[in-house]
Design a protein around this motif. Structure first.
Motif, PDB file in Angstrom:
ATOM      1  N   VAL A  37       0.817  -1.214   0.000  1.00 22.56           N
ATOM      2  CA  VAL A  37       0.000   0.000   0.000  1.00 22.56           C
ATOM      3  C   VAL A  37       0.857   1.273   0.000  1.00 22.56           C
ATOM      4  N   ALA A  38       1.839   1.331   0.912  1.00 25.11           N
ATOM      5  CA  ALA A  38       2.609   2.555   1.121  1.00 25.11           C
ATOM      6  C   ALA A  38       3.290   3.076  -0.144  1.00 25.11           C
ATOM      7  N   PRO A  39       4.036   2.281  -0.905  1.00 25.17           N
ATOM      8  CA  PRO A  39       4.729   2.839  -2.081  1.00 25.17           C
ATOM      9  C   PRO A  39       3.771   3.477  -3.092  1.00 25.17           C
ATOM     10  N   GLY A  40       2.663   2.809  -3.381  1.00 26.98           N
ATOM     11  CA  GLY A  40       1.738   3.354  -4.377  1.00 26.98           C
ATOM     12  C   GLY A  40       1.040   4.618  -3.908  1.00 26.98           C
ATOM     13  N   VAL A  41       0.605   4.643  -2.639  1.00 25.74           N
ATOM     14  CA  VAL A  41      -0.089   5.811  -2.118  1.00 25.74           C
ATOM     15  C   VAL A  41       0.845   7.011  -2.050  1.00 25.74           C
TER      16      VAL A  41
END
Length: 436
Positions: A47-51
């Motif tokens: 989740v973190a990298p894309g957001v």
């Protein structure tokens, strides 16, 4: 193929335990997992990298307005992890990043808005990372240990309990308690340990029978020896008191010594028949041996006018038996002499040698017209010194020698009272073709 029942029991128990543990862990994870919150590993890696990349691009190209629009478009469970912080340049040319709270992981990136303001876009998530054994979380480790302890305890009890019964049984057997039996203690077990208990019981039973037979034989032999020895002592005492009767006393002594010699010879024959592992490798004509024995015993039957009739019913000319012809001759002779002993005056003894069609064996039947024996004595008559009718006469060692000789030749011997009066003994011996 040997059925490894104990192996299958352990395998099934292990598979059941494995299934129960796996399902239990799945249930625990399902119950303890926050259904609205993805796991930290998913937040960190997926989740973190894309957001962060999407928020950085929105802020860089559209400023705060586009960033806020993106933020509102995110799910609430994801939005609460995203934050925006003003950035300040550091002395080394890098951007100063805001401090990270303890036990929190972050994924952030610096960018500049269209108005020239620098920002840090940060996605934070829980990252306690406790110390784990074998990198397993407690929700997995603890149920595994508990299930392993339960399975090991049950398996140890299942195996150790009958083994302790076996150990105590061997201790009792070593102390001389031959009546110990283990199979009743095993309950409803049906595996190799139960088979071992059954073999132990058979061994203990055979030892008990051997010891009882030895004690009974010693008692009977001592009784049989005491009678002629007492008569010898009486004859010697009479010879001392009446020298004129010394010739008669010596004749009695000689007669009793001959009886003792015959008894000792029968004891040696019985011991040899019991201790020999095999009868031998000679091939002999059992029909011819039987005919020779009948001819010899007929001379003894003539004074009592007893008829001994021999009939043969053979499919082959020469039924060969593998073993010791002299030992089988002694066995047939003992049975025939026993029939002669109990036959009435002018009686008839029938001897038949036949080959049944169903098996490769020869059947020797010796039937007399005597009084027979009580039904409760039939099974025991092949034991040494069993008493006959009225307990006034003993079968001695002859039938015991015959029984052991037949068994040594891999045959069977059986006796029964005849319905029309008399007694019958049947000996079955396997026949073999002559091999070179």
């Amino acid at each position: 193929m040997i059925r490894q029942r104990l192996f299958w029991k352990i395998l099934v128990a292990f598979l059941f335990t494995y299934f129960a543990v796996s399902q239990g862990i799945w249930l625990l994870v399902t119950l303890t997992l926050d259904k609205g919150e993805p796991p930290a590993i998913v937040l960190r890696n997926d989740v973190a990298p894309g957001v962060v990349m999407a928020a950085r691009n929105a802020l860089h190209h559209g400023g705060l307005a586009e960033y806020r629009a993106l933020e509102l478009a995110l799910p609430a469970v994801t939005r609460k992890h995203l934050s925006l912080h003003p950035a300040q340049a550091a002395a080394n040319g890098q951007w100063k990043r805001p401090p990270v709270p303890p036990q929190t992981g972050v994924h952030d990136a610096a960018t500049t808005a269209p108005d020239g303001q620098a920002y840090i876009v940060r996605f934070s998530f829980p990252d306690a990372r406790p110390v784990r054994i074998l990198n397993l979380p407690p929700v997995v480790l603890l149920p595994g240990i508990a299930a392993g302890l339960v399975f090991a305890s049950l398996l140890a009890w299942y195996l150790a309990s009958p083994i302790n019964h076996l150990r105590r049984g061997f201790e009792q057997l070593a102390r001389g308690d031959l009546s110990v039996r283990l199979l009743p203690r095993m309950g409803s077990r049906r595996d190799e340990i139960a088979d071992l208990s059954r073999d132990f019981d058979r061994m203990a039973r055979q030892l008990e029978e051997l010891v009882e037979g030895r004690d009974r034989l010693l008692h009977d032999v001592s009784h049989e020896l005491r009678s002629p020895l007492a008569r010898i002592q009486l004859a010697l005492a009479l010879a001392e008191r009446s020298p004129q009767r010394s010739g008669q006393a010596l004749e009695r002594v000689g007669h009793e010594v001959a009886r003792l010699d015959a008894l000792v010879g029968e004891l040696l024959t019985l011991a040899r028949a019991e201790n020999d592992g095999s009868a031998g490798d000679d091939y002999f004509d059992i029909a011819g041996v039987t005919e020779s024995v009948v001819e010899d015993v007929r001379y003894e039957a003539e004074p009592e006018d007893i008829t001994i009739a021999l009939t043969t019913d053979l499919r082959n000319d020469v039924p060969l038996v593998r073993g010791n012809s002299e030992l089988m001759r002694r066995a047939i002779e003992n049975v025939l002499r026993n029939a002669l002993r109990f036959s009435p005056l002018r009686g008839r003894i029938s001897v038949r040698v036949a080959e049944p069609e169903r098996d490769r064996e020869v059947l020797i039947t010796i039937a007399d017209e005597g009084p027979g024996i009580p039904a409760d004595k039939v099974d025991a008559m092949f034991q040494p010194f069993v008493r006959g009718s009225g307990h006034t006469s003993s079968f001695g060692l002859g039938l015991a020698i015959a029984s052991r000789a037949v068994r040594l030749h891999r045959g069977t011997i059986a006796a029964r009272n005849r319905t029309d009066g008399g007694f019958c003994v049947e000996m079955r011996l396997p026949t073999e073709p002559l091999t070179t």
